[in-house]
Design an enzyme around this catalytic site. Sequence first.
Site, PDB file in Angstrom:
ATOM      1  N   ARG A  46      45.568  48.000  53.213  1.00 44.53           N
ATOM      2  CA  ARG A  46      46.830  47.583  52.575  1.00 44.53           C
ATOM      3  C   ARG A  46      47.950  47.395  53.596  1.00 44.53           C
ATOM      4  O   ARG A  46      49.105  47.729  53.322  1.00 44.53           O
ATOM      5  CB  ARG A  46      47.274  48.602  51.518  1.00 44.53           C
ATOM      6  CG  ARG A  46      46.268  48.831  50.395  1.00 44.53           C
ATOM      7  CD  ARG A  46      46.286  47.669  49.415  1.00 44.53           C
ATOM      8  NE  ARG A  46      45.494  47.973  48.231  1.00 44.53           N
ATOM      9  CZ  ARG A  46      46.018  48.125  47.024  1.00 44.53           C
ATOM     10  NH1 ARG A  46      47.294  48.024  46.830  1.00 44.53           N
ATOM     11  NH2 ARG A  46      45.222  48.368  46.006  1.00 44.53           N
ATOM     12  N   ARG A  50      53.814  45.708  49.694  1.00 46.79           N
ATOM     13  CA  ARG A  50      55.168  45.966  49.182  1.00 46.79           C
ATOM     14  C   ARG A  50      56.086  46.726  50.122  1.00 46.79           C
ATOM     15  O   ARG A  50      57.292  46.654  49.982  1.00 46.79           O
ATOM     16  CB  ARG A  50      55.070  46.722  47.853  1.00 46.79           C
ATOM     17  CG  ARG A  50      54.689  45.828  46.710  1.00 46.79           C
ATOM     18  CD  ARG A  50      54.313  46.624  45.486  1.00 46.79           C
ATOM     19  NE  ARG A  50      53.058  47.331  45.709  1.00 46.79           N
ATOM     20  CZ  ARG A  50      52.457  48.086  44.786  1.00 46.79           C
ATOM     21  NH1 ARG A  50      53.010  48.247  43.611  1.00 46.79           N
ATOM     22  NH2 ARG A  50      51.308  48.675  45.055  1.00 46.79           N
ATOM     23  N   ARG A  59      57.366  37.656  47.563  1.00 45.42           N
ATOM     24  CA  ARG A  59      57.151  38.012  46.144  1.00 45.42           C
ATOM     25  C   ARG A  59      58.307  37.556  45.250  1.00 45.42           C
ATOM     26  O   ARG A  59      58.152  37.426  44.042  1.00 45.42           O
ATOM     27  CB  ARG A  59      56.938  39.523  46.007  1.00 45.42           C
ATOM     28  CG  ARG A  59      55.535  39.954  46.292  1.00 45.42           C
ATOM     29  CD  ARG A  59      54.556  39.634  45.145  1.00 45.42           C
ATOM     30  NE  ARG A  59      54.511  40.712  44.171  1.00 45.42           N
ATOM     31  CZ  ARG A  59      54.894  40.601  42.913  1.00 45.42           C
ATOM     32  NH1 ARG A  59      55.379  39.471  42.467  1.00 45.42           N
ATOM     33  NH2 ARG A  59      54.798  41.622  42.098  1.00 45.42           N
ATOM     34  N   ASP A  95      42.551  40.416  46.426  1.00 44.11           N
ATOM     35  CA  ASP A  95      42.444  41.678  45.696  1.00 44.11           C
ATOM     36  C   ASP A  95      41.010  41.853  45.220  1.00 44.11           C
ATOM     37  O   ASP A  95      40.315  40.866  44.980  1.00 44.11           O
ATOM     38  CB  ASP A  95      43.402  41.705  44.502  1.00 44.11           C
ATOM     39  CG  ASP A  95      43.578  43.130  44.007  1.00 44.11           C
ATOM     40  OD1 ASP A  95      44.383  43.863  44.597  1.00 44.11           O
ATOM     41  OD2 ASP A  95      42.872  43.534  43.066  1.00 44.11           O
ATOM     42  N   TYR A 173      36.639  48.818  36.619  1.00 40.22           N
ATOM     43  CA  TYR A 173      37.814  48.008  36.243  1.00 40.22           C
ATOM     44  C   TYR A 173      37.481  47.091  35.063  1.00 40.22           C
ATOM     45  O   TYR A 173      38.298  46.901  34.168  1.00 40.22           O
ATOM     46  CB  TYR A 173      38.332  47.201  37.429  1.00 40.22           C
ATOM     47  CG  TYR A 173      39.291  47.984  38.307  1.00 40.22           C
ATOM     48  CD1 TYR A 173      40.583  48.281  37.863  1.00 40.22           C
ATOM     49  CD2 TYR A 173      38.916  48.448  39.550  1.00 40.22           C
ATOM     50  CE1 TYR A 173      41.462  49.022  38.654  1.00 40.22           C
ATOM     51  CE2 TYR A 173      39.781  49.185  40.349  1.00 40.22           C
ATOM     52  CZ  TYR A 173      41.056  49.470  39.895  1.00 40.22           C
ATOM     53  OH  TYR A 173      41.915  50.202  40.669  1.00 40.22           O
TER      54      TYR A 173
HETATM   55  O1  1CP Z   1      46.448  44.335  53.283  1.00 39.80           O
HETATM   56  C1  1CP Z   1      45.420  44.504  52.628  1.00 39.80           C
HETATM   57  O2  1CP Z   1      44.782  45.574  52.585  1.00 39.80           O
HETATM   58  C2  1CP Z   1      44.831  43.326  51.890  1.00 39.80           C
HETATM   59  C3  1CP Z   1      45.115  43.208  50.565  1.00 39.80           C
HETATM   60  C4  1CP Z   1      44.553  44.098  49.456  1.00 39.80           C
HETATM   61  C5  1CP Z   1      43.354  44.854  49.339  1.00 39.80           C
HETATM   62  C6  1CP Z   1      42.329  45.108  50.408  1.00 39.80           C
HETATM   63  C7  1CP Z   1      45.206  44.200  48.218  1.00 39.80           C
HETATM   64  C8  1CP Z   1      46.503  43.555  47.922  1.00 39.80           C
HETATM   65  N1  1CP Z   1      44.426  44.911  47.358  1.00 39.80           N
HETATM   66  C9  1CP Z   1      43.292  45.339  48.020  1.00 39.80           C
HETATM   67  C10 1CP Z   1      42.166  46.102  47.472  1.00 39.80           C
HETATM   68  C11 1CP Z   1      42.329  46.792  46.168  1.00 39.80           C
HETATM   69  N2  1CP Z   1      42.924  46.350  45.027  1.00 39.80           N
HETATM   70  C12 1CP Z   1      41.750  48.053  45.874  1.00 39.80           C
HETATM   71  C13 1CP Z   1      40.872  48.828  46.828  1.00 39.80           C
HETATM   72  C14 1CP Z   1      41.648  49.544  47.844  1.00 39.80           C
HETATM   73  C15 1CP Z   1      42.484  50.671  47.371  1.00 39.80           C
HETATM   74  O3  1CP Z   1      41.916  51.601  46.730  1.00 39.80           O
HETATM   75  O4  1CP Z   1      43.688  50.681  47.659  1.00 39.80           O
HETATM   76  C16 1CP Z   1      42.066  48.382  44.551  1.00 39.80           C
HETATM   77  C17 1CP Z   1      41.675  49.634  43.788  1.00 39.80           C
HETATM   78  C18 1CP Z   1      42.805  47.302  44.019  1.00 39.80           C
HETATM   79  C19 1CP Z   1      43.331  47.183  42.637  1.00 39.80           C
HETATM   80  C20 1CP Z   1      44.787  46.975  42.607  1.00 39.80           C
HETATM   81  N3  1CP Z   1      45.400  45.818  42.974  1.00 39.80           N
HETATM   82  C21 1CP Z   1      45.786  47.906  42.233  1.00 39.80           C
HETATM   83  C22 1CP Z   1      45.547  49.336  41.746  1.00 39.80           C
HETATM   84  C23 1CP Z   1      45.389  49.370  40.287  1.00 39.80           C
HETATM   85  C24 1CP Z   1      45.115  50.776  39.799  1.00 39.80           C
HETATM   86  O5  1CP Z   1      43.937  51.140  39.647  1.00 39.80           O
HETATM   87  O6  1CP Z   1      46.089  51.498  39.570  1.00 39.80           O
HETATM   88  C25 1CP Z   1      47.037  47.272  42.393  1.00 39.80           C
HETATM   89  C26 1CP Z   1      48.394  47.822  42.091  1.00 39.80           C
HETATM   90  C27 1CP Z   1      46.758  45.952  42.882  1.00 39.80           C
HETATM   91  C28 1CP Z   1      47.738  44.901  43.247  1.00 39.80           C
HETATM   92  C29 1CP Z   1      47.858  44.635  44.687  1.00 39.80           C
HETATM   93  N4  1CP Z   1      46.798  44.277  45.500  1.00 39.80           N
HETATM   94  C30 1CP Z   1      47.273  44.038  46.770  1.00 39.80           C
HETATM   95  C31 1CP Z   1      48.696  44.266  46.756  1.00 39.80           C
HETATM   96  C32 1CP Z   1      49.618  44.098  47.948  1.00 39.80           C
HETATM   97  C33 1CP Z   1      49.054  44.638  45.458  1.00 39.80           C
HETATM   98  C34 1CP Z   1      50.449  44.905  44.966  1.00 39.80           C
HETATM   99  C35 1CP Z   1      50.982  43.626  44.458  1.00 39.80           C
HETATM  100  C36 1CP Z   1      52.469  43.544  44.350  1.00 39.80           C
HETATM  101  O7  1CP Z   1      53.086  44.371  43.655  1.00 39.80           O
HETATM  102  O8  1CP Z   1      53.039  42.619  44.940  1.00 39.80           O
END
Ligand code: 1CP
Length: 367
Positions: A46, A50, A59, A95, A173
């Site tokens: 990540r 944000r 965003r 994602d 999911y």
């Molecule tokens: O920089 C990076 O790592 C690349 C981008 C990336 C990756 C690898 C994002 C962007 N998401 C992920 C993987 C991801 N997505 C995982 C596995 C890793 C982890 O456990 O952190 C998971 C569980 C998700 C699911 C997801 N996507 C969630 C969590 C939901 C929950 O279960 O509560 C969320 C909030 C997102 C949205 C998301 N994905 C990525 C970002 C930057 C965001 C936030 C978006 C925003 O608010 O702008």
Amino acid sequence: MTMTSTRYQPTGNLPTPYAETPNFEPLLLRALKGETLERPPVWMMRQAGRYMPQYQAVRKRHTFLEICHTPEVAVEVTLQPLQQFGFDASIIFSDILIPLQAMGLELAFTDEKGPQFANPVRHVDDLKRLHGFDPMVDCDFLIKSLQMMRHELKDTGIALIGFAGAPWTLASYALEGCSWKTGRFSKQWLFEQPEALHQLLATITAMVIDYCDAQIQAGAQVIQLFDTWAGNVPTAYYEAFVQAYQAQVIDALKAKHPTVAVIIFVKHSRGLLPTMAKLNADCFSLDELTRLDEARNLFPAGTVLQGNLDSTALFLTDKAKLQALTEATIAQGGQSHYVFNLGHGVLPLTPVENVALVVDTIKNWHW
Ligand code: 1CP
């Protein structure tokens, strides 16, 4: 919907290549091959997102899903942490839920609720709604983003990582429809409908293999699998419902692309490590609950470990303490077979200067 995306221009201002890297072979790839290095490669799960003002600015112009679906913008935010901090690897902005969308689950994303599926899988009959897809066609935006990133990273010594959710986490999911919380629906299928769950996992596994294969063909040099919710599965079910499907993905990718390293991240893996060690993965990404030097004895010689500074350490106001924790992590990781990362992702609201401090500490490290 019309989208006004900024045109992608090669930036030309990426950090200079790692000086000691012959032929610019990325440090991450050298670490994954087991070379002894002066310092470990550093990247963070990540690392785009944000906590960065530049990401927040993008965003304001685009929804989260628009960023994922528009290669020029996905590339822009993928590059942001490389330009600001000089990480050694780049993980493509996307994602883990994107391929489930391509299988027919309707994905919406709101700031309040995060990602949500309007039509989650709740009954065995719902499995019929999940359809296969061609990643090259149906995720052409991701393919294009990877191709553009590879072009951009040429000769910089920065490796390009593609990724996917591992089958259990993606299946959960699909069943929960949203954030995991209690895992009620996934556990119900685990206990009451194991055959249907195996069917769902098998469908998702076949998809994940094709999806990662397509990312490698598009230029990903490493694949990381995220099994964020694997640590919540009761032990008696773990091997059959979690690890067996991880193994299928890893074995299929290694058979097709023997030289492409596969990293696997399992959150809350403490206690699972002796079981996980049976996987054919090149590298295991560990969370902060495990000591890297102790974990190493549980894996076969030649295994690369990645991790595992506590993400919350990046909130410290005591900079000397943060530096000391970073150095202690490197010391536990060792001079070879080690990649620096956090125990999990960079958290929203993390102070950017602390990310910079951690990266600089690693870059100044000499064994
Ligand atoms: O920089 C990076 O790592 C690349 C981008 C990336 C990756 C690898 C994002 C962007 N998401 C992920 C993987 C991801 N997505 C995982 C596995 C890793 C982890 O456990 O952190 C998971 C569980 C998700 C699911 C997801 N996507 C969630 C969590 C939901 C929950 O279960 O509560 C969320 C909030 C997102 C949205 C998301 N994905 C990525 C970002 C930057 C965001 C936030 C978006 C925003 O608010 O702008």
